[in-house]
Design a protein around this motif. Structure first.
Motif, PDB file in Angstrom:
ATOM      1  N   THR A 286      19.800  -6.021  -5.273  1.00 45.40           N
ATOM      2  CA  THR A 286      18.910  -6.287  -4.145  1.00 45.40           C
ATOM      3  C   THR A 286      18.842  -5.054  -3.257  1.00 45.40           C
ATOM      4  OG1 THR A 286      20.697  -7.130  -2.744  1.00 45.40           O
ATOM      5  CG2 THR A 286      19.547  -8.720  -4.174  1.00 45.40           C
ATOM      6  N   ALA A 287      17.873  -5.058  -2.355  1.00 46.79           N
ATOM      7  CA  ALA A 287      17.749  -3.940  -1.424  1.00 46.79           C
ATOM      8  C   ALA A 287      19.026  -3.775  -0.603  1.00 46.79           C
ATOM      9  CB  ALA A 287      16.552  -4.159  -0.505  1.00 46.79           C
ATOM     10  N   GLY A 288      19.620  -4.888  -0.189  1.00 49.76           N
ATOM     11  CA  GLY A 288      20.859  -4.818   0.577  1.00 49.76           C
ATOM     12  C   GLY A 288      21.996  -4.201  -0.221  1.00 49.76           C
ATOM     13  N   ALA A 289      22.118  -4.585  -1.495  1.00 53.44           N
ATOM     14  CA  ALA A 289      23.182  -4.036  -2.335  1.00 53.44           C
ATOM     15  C   ALA A 289      22.974  -2.553  -2.594  1.00 53.44           C
ATOM     16  CB  ALA A 289      23.246  -4.794  -3.654  1.00 53.44           C
ATOM     17  N   ILE A 290      21.717  -2.132  -2.753  1.00 48.86           N
ATOM     18  CA  ILE A 290      21.417  -0.718  -2.978  1.00 48.86           C
ATOM     19  C   ILE A 290      21.812   0.112  -1.769  1.00 48.86           C
ATOM     20  CG2 ILE A 290      19.513   0.920  -3.248  1.00 48.86           C
ATOM     21  CD1 ILE A 290      18.119  -1.228  -4.976  1.00 48.86           C
TER      22      ILE A 290
ATOM     23  N   ALA B 214      14.412  -6.778   8.139  1.00 49.08           N
ATOM     24  CA  ALA B 214      15.763  -7.222   7.795  1.00 49.08           C
ATOM     25  C   ALA B 214      15.721  -8.417   6.859  1.00 49.08           C
ATOM     26  CB  ALA B 214      16.540  -7.569   9.068  1.00 49.08           C
ATOM     27  N   ASP B 215      14.640  -9.175   6.895  1.00 43.14           N
ATOM     28  CA  ASP B 215      14.504 -10.335   6.011  1.00 43.14           C
ATOM     29  C   ASP B 215      14.342  -9.938   4.547  1.00 43.14           C
ATOM     30  OD1 ASP B 215      14.644 -11.920   8.257  1.00 43.14           O
ATOM     31  OD2 ASP B 215      12.458 -12.073   8.481  1.00 43.14           O
ATOM     32  N   GLN B 216      14.054  -8.665   4.287  1.00 44.59           N
ATOM     33  CA  GLN B 216      13.850  -8.198   2.918  1.00 44.59           C
ATOM     34  C   GLN B 216      15.146  -7.745   2.252  1.00 44.59           C
ATOM     35  OE1 GLN B 216      10.822  -5.318   4.204  1.00 44.59           O
ATOM     36  NE2 GLN B 216       9.337  -6.371   2.898  1.00 44.59           N
ATOM     37  N   VAL B 217      16.266  -7.974   2.885  1.00 43.15           N
ATOM     38  CA  VAL B 217      17.545  -7.477   2.388  1.00 43.15           C
ATOM     39  C   VAL B 217      17.915  -8.083   1.037  1.00 43.15           C
ATOM     40  CG1 VAL B 217      18.947  -9.225   3.558  1.00 43.15           C
ATOM     41  CG2 VAL B 217      19.914  -6.945   3.127  1.00 43.15           C
ATOM     42  N   ASP B 218      17.443  -9.275   0.738  1.00 40.38           N
ATOM     43  CA  ASP B 218      17.802  -9.943  -0.516  1.00 40.38           C
ATOM     44  C   ASP B 218      16.719  -9.835  -1.589  1.00 40.38           C
ATOM     45  OD1 ASP B 218      20.351 -10.859   0.295  1.00 40.38           O
ATOM     46  OD2 ASP B 218      19.417 -12.482   1.431  1.00 40.38           O
ATOM     47  N   ARG B 219      15.715  -9.024  -1.362  1.00 40.10           N
ATOM     48  CA  ARG B 219      14.666  -8.850  -2.365  1.00 40.10           C
ATOM     49  C   ARG B 219      15.057  -7.764  -3.375  1.00 40.10           C
ATOM     50  NH1 ARG B 219       8.825  -9.107   0.812  1.00 40.10           N
ATOM     51  NH2 ARG B 219       9.145 -11.130   1.834  1.00 40.10           N
ATOM     52  N   TYR B 220      14.466  -7.861  -4.549  1.00 36.42           N
ATOM     53  CA  TYR B 220      14.739  -6.895  -5.614  1.00 36.42           C
ATOM     54  C   TYR B 220      13.647  -5.819  -5.632  1.00 36.42           C
ATOM     55  CZ  TYR B 220      18.397  -9.952  -7.372  1.00 36.42           C
ATOM     56  OH  TYR B 220      19.544 -10.687  -7.492  1.00 36.42           O
ATOM     57  N   PRO B 221      13.938  -4.644  -6.237  1.00 35.73           N
ATOM     58  CA  PRO B 221      12.966  -3.533  -6.206  1.00 35.73           C
ATOM     59  C   PRO B 221      11.579  -3.890  -6.704  1.00 35.73           C
ATOM     60  CG  PRO B 221      15.101  -2.723  -6.920  1.00 35.73           C
ATOM     61  CD  PRO B 221      15.230  -4.215  -6.810  1.00 35.73           C
TER      62      PRO B 221
ATOM     63  N   ILE C 175      13.481   2.346   0.878  1.00 33.20           N
ATOM     64  CA  ILE C 175      14.826   1.875   0.528  1.00 33.20           C
ATOM     65  C   ILE C 175      15.689   3.059   0.105  1.00 33.20           C
ATOM     66  CG2 ILE C 175      16.156   0.444  -1.071  1.00 33.20           C
ATOM     67  CD1 ILE C 175      13.753  -1.445  -1.197  1.00 33.20           C
ATOM     68  N   GLY C 176      15.118   3.983  -0.667  1.00 27.90           N
ATOM     69  CA  GLY C 176      15.862   5.172  -1.059  1.00 27.90           C
ATOM     70  C   GLY C 176      16.287   6.006   0.133  1.00 27.90           C
ATOM     71  N   ILE C 177      15.424   6.100   1.134  1.00 26.61           N
ATOM     72  CA  ILE C 177      15.772   6.834   2.352  1.00 26.61           C
ATOM     73  C   ILE C 177      16.876   6.107   3.112  1.00 26.61           C
ATOM     74  CG2 ILE C 177      14.892   7.613   4.589  1.00 26.61           C
ATOM     75  CD1 ILE C 177      12.151   7.994   3.201  1.00 26.61           C
ATOM     76  N   ALA C 178      16.777   4.768   3.190  1.00 23.60           N
ATOM     77  CA  ALA C 178      17.825   3.988   3.866  1.00 23.60           C
ATOM     78  C   ALA C 178      19.165   4.175   3.169  1.00 23.60           C
ATOM     79  CB  ALA C 178      17.442   2.514   3.895  1.00 23.60           C
ATOM     80  N   ARG C 179      19.165   4.195   1.844  1.00 23.79           N
ATOM     81  CA  ARG C 179      20.407   4.428   1.095  1.00 23.79           C
ATOM     82  C   ARG C 179      20.988   5.796   1.429  1.00 23.79           C
ATOM     83  NH1 ARG C 179      19.806   4.357  -5.278  1.00 23.79           N
ATOM     84  NH2 ARG C 179      18.322   5.999  -4.706  1.00 23.79           N
ATOM     85  N   ALA C 180      20.127   6.819   1.522  1.00 21.98           N
ATOM     86  CA  ALA C 180      20.608   8.164   1.841  1.00 21.98           C
ATOM     87  C   ALA C 180      21.184   8.243   3.246  1.00 21.98           C
ATOM     88  CB  ALA C 180      19.464   9.164   1.684  1.00 21.98           C
TER      89      ALA C 180
END
Length: 468
Positions: free
Chosen positions: A128-132, A254-261, A272-277
């Motif tokens: 999920t986006a949160g896990a990434i 924040a509601d999108q935290v459990d969605r998949y790519p 999402i990639g920027i948030a991960r960085a």
């Protein structure tokens, strides 16, 4: 004056004495060992010289744009300076310390991150986006607690005797409270309303009255009030909240935290990639063509986001791209690569308004222009193909395609010469007024003369044969 304007006005183009990142003679060769004979003999064969002696520096808070044709070595440079590739030679110093000389890269990885080009392949479709976003935190064990950090409370008391109020702060609250001078301070308010004592804390923590909540009537005769301040959440919950915060910071919900790519668009995936960085709160980001796979309208949104994040967080960027208009929009300085080498570098305005190297001029001439005065403008394409990085030309590597090439360019590799604009440098003999280049013969003229001489010799040989 903004930080970007200050960096553009820097007289030497590199800023102060201690750049955040210094790349010195970086080389990355890939061994061509596909041959069966090479494998049997243990030979590496001919190496692909992807990066061949690259040097540059980036000041803190600055954006350096690295541009060039596909295959020139831009991405390999970014991966190698981050130690994602093992260098063949050279050194990279980050904040004054060698990257390749470190026994442990953990501390460096926290401060230097990367945003990859393809938002479709750079995200795990099973997460999920949160896990990434939280994966870097899990790998580095963050947020962590430092045993050397002391915790204390700044207490405000309302309706109670301050001497009868005790606040106990957990030793691990520095996971969410930034220590200052080795002390993590929380701000607690303890108040009595009616016959009940309550406590609140300004930080994202939990304050709980564990003694004296109902017995103190304000006269001082009740038992002392004891308040405990703790995290109140598990480590996984803290990380999840951090992921929500980062998603909102990059323009998602924040509601999108459990969605998949696969549930996101291309631009959202890159966010999402920027948030991960950003999860590890780095100082430096390598942005490897972060908008090239996106629609034009989305590109502008991502570029504006990156600019805002840089201003808010004080980030330093190496921005890798082949789109020159994008580079001009976001960069403070520009370095132009050709066949594994940097051929020109300098302030962004100088590079775009008065390029000194023929390759830079050709790149800029190829950019489409929307001005009506440019109607009918003739663009002379570069002659020939890019030489193989396995066997680059001797001398100046661009001489096989350069319209100004002379015999001196084939015989000698140019140095890094300074142009008239401070901080602008180019690897071209035409910047040196007294160089032997000016007295040497143009390569095309020399080639025509050699062909005539060869034809003459062949004719003389044929005549001799007829006489015999």
């Amino acid at each position: 004056m903004s930080d970007r304007e200050r960096s553009r006005d820097a007289s030497d183009g590199t800023g102060g004495d201690h750049p955040l990142l210094e790349v010195d003679g970086l080389r990355k060769y890939f061994a061509d060992d596909d041959s069966i004979l090479d494998r049997l003999l243990g030979s590496d064969g001919r190496s692909v010289k992807a990066v061949d002696g690259v040097s540059f520096a980036i000041q803190e808070g600055e954006t350096l744009g690295l541009v060039g044709e596909s295959g020139c070595g831009k991405s390999t440079t970014g991966e190698t300076l981050l130690a994602l590739q093992d260098p063949t030679d050279g050194d990279v110093r980050f904040d004054g310390e060698s990257v390749f000389g470190r026994d442990d890269l953990t501390a460096f990885r926290r401060r230097a991150q990367v945003v990859f080009q393809d938002p479709f392949s750079s995200l795990d479709p099973r997460q999920t986006a949160g896990a990434i976003v939280t994966e870097p935190l899990v790998i580095h064990g963050l947020p962590d607690t430092d045993p050397g950090v002391r915790t204390e409370a700044d207490v405000t008391v309302e309706g109670l005797d301050p001497d009868r109020v005790e606040v106990r702060v957990g030793d691990d609250v520095d996971r969410v409270v930034e220590p200052v001078d080795g002390v993590a301070t929380v701000h607690v308010t303890v108040r009595r309303q009616g016959g009940t004592v309550s406590a609140s804390v300004a930080e994202d923590l939990t304050a709980r009255v564990v003694r004296g909540a109902d017995s103190d009537d304000g006269s001082g005769r009740g038992e002392p009030v004891v308040v405990e301040v703790s995290l109140g959440r598990s480590l996984s919950e803290i990380r999840r909240d951090r992921a929500k915060e980062l998603l909102e910071r990059v323009g998602l919900s924040a509601d999108q935290v459990d969605r998949y790519p696969h549930e996101f668009s291309g631009g959202q995936r890159q966010r999402i990639g920027i948030a991960r960085a950003l999860a590890l709160e780095p100082d430096f980001l390598v942005l490897d063509e972060p908008v090239s796979a996106l629609d034009v309208s989305v590109q502008a949104q991502i570029l504006n986001l990156l600019s805002d994040l840089q201003e808010e967080l004080g980030l330093t960027y190496l921005f890798i791209a082949h789109d020159l208009s994008v580079v001009r929009h976001i960069s403070d300085r520009v370095a132009v690569m050709y066949l594994g080498e940097i051929v020109e570098r300098g302030p962004v305005d100088a590079i775009f308004e008065d390029p000194q190297h023929p390759y830079t001029q050709a790149l800029l001439d190829s950019v489409p222009r929307a001005d009506t005065s440019e109607q009918g403008r003739r663009v002379d394409a570069l002659a020939g193909d890019v030489p193989s990085p396995r066997d680059p030309p001797a001398g100046c590597r661009f001489h096989t395609r350069c319209p100004h090439a002379r015999e001196a360019c084939r015989a000698e590799a140019p140095g890094d010469y300074e142009a008239e604009v401070p901080g602008q440098r180019a690897a071209c003999f035409r910047l040196i007024d007294d160089h032997p280049y000016w007295d040497s013969e143009p390569i095309d003229v020399a080639a025509e003369r050699a062909e005539r001489d060869r034809s003459t010799d062949d004719g003389a040989g044929d005549a001799t044969a007829d006489d015999d």
